[in-house]
Scaffold this motif. Structure first.
Motif, mmCIF file in Angstrom:
data_model
loop_
_atom_site.group_PDB
_atom_site.id
_atom_site.type_symbol
_atom_site.label_atom_id
_atom_site.label_comp_id
_atom_site.label_asym_id
_atom_site.label_seq_id
_atom_site.Cartn_x
_atom_site.Cartn_y
_atom_site.Cartn_z
ATOM 1 N N GLY A 1 0.790 -1.226 0.000
ATOM 2 C CA GLY A 1 0.000 0.000 0.000
ATOM 3 C C GLY A 1 0.816 1.267 0.000
ATOM 4 N N ALA A 2 2.138 1.168 -0.006
ATOM 5 C CA ALA A 2 3.002 2.346 0.053
ATOM 6 C C ALA A 2 3.187 2.965 -1.321
ATOM 7 N N SER A 3 3.158 4.283 -1.376
ATOM 8 C CA SER A 3 3.566 5.047 -2.553
ATOM 9 C C SER A 3 4.958 5.592 -2.254
ATOM 10 N N VAL A 4 5.972 4.968 -2.830
ATOM 11 C CA VAL A 4 7.348 5.215 -2.415
ATOM 12 C C VAL A 4 7.878 6.524 -2.998
ATOM 13 N N LEU A 5 8.523 7.309 -2.147
ATOM 14 C CA LEU A 5 9.288 8.491 -2.536
ATOM 15 C C LEU A 5 10.760 8.203 -2.269
ATOM 16 N N VAL A 6 11.637 8.682 -3.117
ATOM 17 C CA VAL A 6 13.076 8.467 -2.946
ATOM 18 C C VAL A 6 13.752 9.798 -2.655
ATOM 19 N N GLN A 7 14.426 9.866 -1.519
ATOM 20 C CA GLN A 7 15.205 11.059 -1.160
ATOM 21 C C GLN A 7 16.680 10.781 -1.395
ATOM 22 N N PHE A 8 17.303 11.596 -2.240
ATOM 23 C CA PHE A 8 18.743 11.527 -2.427
ATOM 24 C C PHE A 8 19.412 12.550 -1.513
ATOM 25 N N ASP A 9 20.292 12.068 -0.649
ATOM 26 C CA ASP A 9 21.037 12.943 0.254
ATOM 27 C C ASP A 9 22.305 13.414 -0.454
ATOM 28 N N VAL B 1 14.827 6.865 -11.931
ATOM 29 C CA VAL B 1 14.299 6.343 -10.666
ATOM 30 C C VAL B 1 12.794 6.144 -10.782
ATOM 31 N N PRO B 2 12.281 4.960 -10.467
ATOM 32 C CA PRO B 2 10.857 4.672 -10.643
ATOM 33 C C PRO B 2 9.989 5.161 -9.487
ATOM 34 N N ALA B 3 10.216 6.396 -9.067
ATOM 35 C CA ALA B 3 9.461 6.993 -7.964
ATOM 36 C C ALA B 3 9.756 8.488 -7.965
ATOM 37 N N PRO B 4 8.873 9.299 -7.378
ATOM 38 C CA PRO B 4 9.181 10.728 -7.230
ATOM 39 C C PRO B 4 10.456 10.923 -6.402
ATOM 40 N N VAL B 5 11.250 11.919 -6.762
ATOM 41 C CA VAL B 5 12.550 12.140 -6.135
ATOM 42 C C VAL B 5 12.560 13.452 -5.357
ATOM 43 N N VAL B 6 13.082 13.368 -4.137
ATOM 44 C CA VAL B 6 13.364 14.533 -3.301
ATOM 45 C C VAL B 6 14.876 14.663 -3.203
ATOM 46 N N LEU B 7 15.410 15.857 -3.429
ATOM 47 C CA LEU B 7 16.843 16.088 -3.251
ATOM 48 C C LEU B 7 17.052 16.845 -1.946
ATOM 49 N N HIS B 8 17.879 16.272 -1.077
ATOM 50 C CA HIS B 8 18.102 16.821 0.259
ATOM 51 C C HIS B 8 19.531 17.309 0.405
ATOM 52 N N CYS B 9 19.688 18.517 0.958
ATOM 53 C CA CYS B 9 21.007 19.038 1.318
ATOM 54 C C CYS B 9 20.821 19.984 2.487
ATOM 55 N N CYS B 10 21.371 19.625 3.638
ATOM 56 C CA CYS B 10 21.266 20.497 4.804
ATOM 57 C C CYS B 10 22.573 21.236 5.069
ATOM 58 N N ALA B 11 23.449 21.284 4.051
ATOM 59 C CA ALA B 11 24.674 22.070 4.142
ATOM 60 C C ALA B 11 24.400 23.512 3.717
ATOM 61 N N ALA C 1 17.259 19.799 -12.174
ATOM 62 C CA ALA C 1 17.571 18.393 -12.428
ATOM 63 C C ALA C 1 16.333 17.502 -12.410
ATOM 64 N N GLY C 2 15.178 18.078 -12.061
ATOM 65 C CA GLY C 2 13.938 17.313 -12.122
ATOM 66 C C GLY C 2 13.402 16.843 -10.793
ATOM 67 N N ALA C 3 14.012 17.273 -9.686
ATOM 68 C CA ALA C 3 13.507 16.864 -8.376
ATOM 69 C C ALA C 3 12.090 17.389 -8.171
ATOM 70 N N GLN C 4 11.212 16.542 -7.701
ATOM 71 C CA GLN C 4 9.853 16.964 -7.398
ATOM 72 C C GLN C 4 9.733 17.519 -5.986
ATOM 73 N N GLU D 1 6.774 28.266 -7.436
ATOM 74 C CA GLU D 1 6.018 28.583 -8.650
ATOM 75 C C GLU D 1 6.033 27.433 -9.648
ATOM 76 N N ALA D 2 7.097 26.647 -9.630
ATOM 77 C CA ALA D 2 7.211 25.503 -10.540
ATOM 78 C C ALA D 2 6.467 24.273 -10.025
ATOM 79 N N GLY D 3 5.888 24.383 -8.828
ATOM 80 C CA GLY D 3 5.162 23.256 -8.259
ATOM 81 C C GLY D 3 6.032 22.264 -7.513
ATOM 82 N N THR D 4 7.269 22.628 -7.221
ATOM 83 C CA THR D 4 8.172 21.759 -6.472
ATOM 84 C C THR D 4 7.795 21.781 -4.995
ATOM 85 N N HIS D 5 7.673 20.615 -4.392
ATOM 86 C CA HIS D 5 7.300 20.530 -2.984
ATOM 87 C C HIS D 5 8.524 20.805 -2.113
ATOM 88 N N LEU D 6 8.306 21.424 -0.966
ATOM 89 C CA LEU D 6 9.399 21.792 -0.069
ATOM 90 C C LEU D 6 9.350 20.972 1.212
#
Length: 352
Positions: free
Chosen positions: A182-190, A230-240, A251-254, A274-279
Motif C-alpha cells: 500500500g506504500a507510494s514510495v518516494l526516494v530522497q537523495f542525500d 528512478v521509478p518513484a518521485p525524487v526529493v533532493l536533500h542538502c542540509c549544508a 535536475a527534475g527533483a519533485q 512557482e514551478a510546483g516543487t514541494h518543499l
C-alpha cells in the motif's frame, strides 16, 4: 534472510516502470505534512520503524541507524545497493574494489534487516513512504578508487556509479513496495557534498589539498539522468550551507529538502514554489536542544512564507516539515520529541 534484490518479478507497484534504461515517469506524488530526514539514534531497526510509524504516521520513512557501525553509514548504505560494483572498508574510508568482501556483505545484511523490520511493522501501511540514499555526487565524493583518489575526480567512475546506483535504487523501490504493497514510495537523495563539489571544497585523500570544482552543468546533467531513471518521485536533500536549490530543481527533483535556517536565496525558493516543487523544510535542530512549542515553530514558517509572498492558504499543501538534518547524533528521547514536534507544528499550518 531476504536481500534488497531478492524480489518476485511482479513486485513493482502498478503504474511504475521498473526498467533502468529509459526515462521513468512516476505517478503524481502525495506528500505528507511531516516526516523525518532519515537517520536515527540506536541500533534496533524494529524499534526504530515502530517509532517512525508512530510519530510520523502520514509520511513515515525507512530509518537509517548509523550507530550500528560501518555499513549502516551514509556511504556504506548506498554502496550496499550498487549493482556490479563493490566496495571495501579501509582505515581512510570506503574504497571501490574488484570483488565483494565481508564489509559489503555486512552492509547488505544491515539493509536486509531493515527491510525485514519494515515488513514486520508496516506491512499494512497505506500512503506515501520515503526511503533515503546518498546521491551520486556524495557517493562519488565518499568513495576512493583503487588508485587512491576520490571517484568524484573521474568522469568514467562517476558515470559507472550513477548507472549502478540507478539500478540498485529501482530494485530497492521494488523491495520496499513488495513488503508494503500500500506504500507510494518516494526516494530522497542525500547530497550534502554537492556544495563542496561545486566550489572546489572537497579535500584530497591525502588531506593536503583540495579537489578542483566541478562545473554546475556537469553536476546537473548527472543528477538529471539519475532522477529520470528512478521509478518513484525524487526529493533532493542538502542540509549544508549554499544548497544549490535552483540546480536541484532544474535536475527534475519533485521535492527539495533543506534546513530553513541555512537557506538565504529566497528567489530560488520562490521559483521552486512557482514551478510546483514541494518543499521539505527543516525546522528543528538535529541534536538535543529545547524546542519550545510547536505553535512557535509554525509561526516561524508562516512568517517565512509571508516573506516569500505566497497566499497563506497555500502553505500547508506546499511544505512538509522535518528536522533540519538527520537525528543520528541526538539522544533517543530527543529524536522522539523532534518527530512529535514537527508533526504537531504542521497542524498549525492548516487553514482555519
Amino acid at each position: 534472510m531476504t536481500s534488497a534484490t531478492d524480489l518476485p518479478d511482479d513486485s513493482t507497484r502498478a503504474g511504475r516502470e521498473s526498467g533502468t534504461g529509459d526515462d521513468v515517469r512516476p505517478a503524481l506524488p502525495v506528500w505528507g505534512p511531516a516526516t523525518g530526514v532519515g537517520s536515527l539514534p540506536g541500533s534496533d531497526p524494529v524499534e526504530a520503524m515502530r517509532l517512525v510509524v508512530g510519530e510520523l504516521p502520514d509520511l513515515p520513512h525507512l530509518p537509517e541507524l548509523p550507530g550500528r557501525g560501518p555499513g549502516s553509514d551514509l556511504i556504506g548504505r548506498a554502496a550496499a545497493l550498487l549493482v556490479d560494483l563493490y566496495v571495501d572498508l579501509t582505515p581512510a574510508g570506503w574504497r571501490l574494489v574488484p570483488r565483494p568482501g565481508a564489509d559489503l556483505r555486512r552492509a547488505q545484511e544491515a539493509m536486509a534487516r531493515d527491510l525485514d523490520a519494515l515488513y514486520e511493522v508496516a506491512e499494512r501501511y497505506v500512503g506515501p513512504f520515503k526511503i533515503q540514499v546518498a546521491g551520486p555526487w556524495t557517493l562519488a565524493a565518499g568513495l576512493e578508487r583503487t588508485r587512491g583518489d576520490r571517484a568524484v575526480v573521474d568522469p568514467g567512475a562517476r558515470r559507472d556509479l550513477a548507472q549502478s546506483l540507478a539500478e540498485g535504487i529501482a530494485a530497492h523501490v521494488a523491495a520496499v513496495s513488495a513488503r508494503v504493497p500500500g506504500a507510494s514510495v518516494l526516494v530522497q537523495f542525500d547530497e550534502p557534498s554537492v556544495p563542496a563539489v561545486l566550489q572546489g571544497g572537497l579535500p584530497t585523500v591525502s588531506g593536503f589539498g583540495k579537489l578542483s570544482a566541478v562545473e554546475s552543468h556537469v553536476v546537473e546533467e548527472q543528477l538529471t539522468g539519475l532522477v529520470q531513471r528512478v521509478p518513484a518521485p525524487v526529493v533532493l536533500h542538502c542540509c549544508a550551507q549554499r544548497a544549490p536549490l535552483d540546480l536541484f530543481r532544474a535536475a527534475g527533483a519533485q521535492g527539495l529538502s533543506f534546513d530553513l535556517g541555512l537557506v538565504q536565496d529566497l528567489d530560488a525558493v520562490g521559483t521552486a514554489i512557482e514551478a510546483g516543487t514541494h518543499l521539505f523544510v527543516g525546522v528543528v535542530p538535529g541534536t538535543d536542544t529545547d524546542l519550545g512549542r510547536p505553535k512557535a515553530t509554525a509561526s516561524r514558517v508562516q512568517a517565512w512564507w509571508r516573506e516569500l509572498g505566497f497566499p497563506a492558504e497555500e502553505l500547508a499543501g506546499a511544505v512538509t516539515l522535518t528536522p533540519s538534518c538527520g537525528l543520528a547524533g541526538a539522544s533517543e528521547a530527543y529524536a522522539r520529541t523532534a518527530m512529535t514536534h514537527v508533526r504537531e507544528a504542521a497542524k498549525y499550518l492548516l487553514p482555519e
